[in-house]
Write a protein that holds these residues in place. Structure first.
Motif, PDB file in Angstrom:
ATOM      1  N   GLY A  42       0.799  -1.215   0.000  1.00 33.88           N
ATOM      2  CA  GLY A  42       0.000   0.000   0.000  1.00 33.88           C
ATOM      3  C   GLY A  42       0.833   1.267   0.000  1.00 33.88           C
ATOM      4  O   GLY A  42       0.318   2.347  -0.275  1.00 33.88           O
ATOM      5  N   PRO A  56      -6.465  -6.218  -4.128  1.00 34.31           N
ATOM      6  CA  PRO A  56      -7.527  -5.444  -4.777  1.00 34.31           C
ATOM      7  C   PRO A  56      -8.656  -5.162  -3.793  1.00 34.31           C
ATOM      8  O   PRO A  56      -8.939  -5.997  -2.935  1.00 34.31           O
ATOM      9  N   ALA A  57      -9.283  -3.997  -3.906  1.00 32.46           N
ATOM     10  CA  ALA A  57     -10.350  -3.609  -2.967  1.00 32.46           C
ATOM     11  C   ALA A  57     -11.550  -4.544  -3.138  1.00 32.46           C
ATOM     12  O   ALA A  57     -11.814  -5.008  -4.223  1.00 32.46           O
ATOM     13  N   GLN A  66      -0.806  -3.958  -3.503  1.00 27.88           N
ATOM     14  CA  GLN A  66      -1.814  -4.167  -2.479  1.00 27.88           C
ATOM     15  C   GLN A  66      -2.918  -5.082  -3.001  1.00 27.88           C
ATOM     16  O   GLN A  66      -3.079  -5.220  -4.222  1.00 27.88           O
TER      17      GLN A  66
END
Ligand code: CA
Length: 225
Positions: A167, A224-225, A222
């Protein structure tokens, strides 16, 4: 380190061999691409100094076959002055670093030794994870969704820097400094080439990529959302 020099200019090969041997390395040399490849695969040296313009099989061919055989050997490519395209091709084909001729033997020794060191000196935790991507730092292994991913040493180093701080954005310059540890002018294009190589291996399907480009900033990794 055990080092193999593949260079057809006898005099230059002799200079390189002696300079590295003086610094305590165990060095052998080959003057032909096909013969060099055979020795590199059979003897598994720690590092290969590879000229690109070679008789038999050229340096890019040697590199392609080493990587196709999943050889983890570190490769420093030598290119003739001004051959920018060859440098880029060398990095894309799996080289870890490059030097343009002519170069000083001091610089060659410094680059070889930097390539032999790990990217990060701090003691990292043994396992790094981002989503289903797992890095075993101690054994230098990477898996994605349980499947082994074969990375070259420098690809591993770039990924390690990213995975230690998921991140967090890294600029090209910072990645370059962290991984290549150069104190002279460096080339951030090199970082772009390594990110492209990593993406092909880590994120082969573009659906939910872990390595993300932050426009105007650099890169981060990071889930994935
Ligand atoms: Ca040559």
């Amino acid at each position: 380190m055990r080092i193999l020099v593949i260079e057809d200019e006898r005099q230059l090969a002799g200079h390189i061999t002696r300079a590295l041997a003086r610094h305590g390395h165990c060095v052998s040399a080959q003057d032909d691409g096909a013969a060099g490849l055979k020795v590199a695969l059979a003897e598994a040296p720690d590092l290969v100094v590879l000229d690109l313009n070679l008789p038999g099989l050229d340096g890019l061919g040697v590199l392609a076959q080493l990587r196709a055989a999943q050889s983890p050997v570190r490769v420093l490519v030598l290119t003739a002055r001004g051959e920018v395209e060859n440098r880029v091709k060398g990095l894309q084909a799996g080289a870890d670093d490059y030097m343009a001729k002519p170069f000083s033997m001091d610089e060659l020794v410094a680059r070889v030794e930097a390539l032999g060191r790990r990217a990060t000196s701090a003691a990292p935790s043994d396992l790094l994870r981002v989503a289903d991507l797992v890095m075993d730092v101690r054994h230098r292994r990477v898996t994605r969704a349980g499947r082994a991913v074969a990375l070259s040493p420098r690809e591993f180093d770039v990924l390690q820097v990213l995975m230690q701080e998921p991140g967090r954005p890294f600029s090209r310059t910072e990645l370059c400094e962290r991984v290549w540890q150069r104190d002279h002018e460096y080339d951030t294009r090199t970082v772009e080439i390594f990110i492209t190589r990593l993406r092909k291996k880590i994120d082969p399907t573009a659906a939910a990529p872990l390595i993300q480009t932050l426009r105007g900033v650099g890169y981060t990794i990071q889930a994935p959302a």
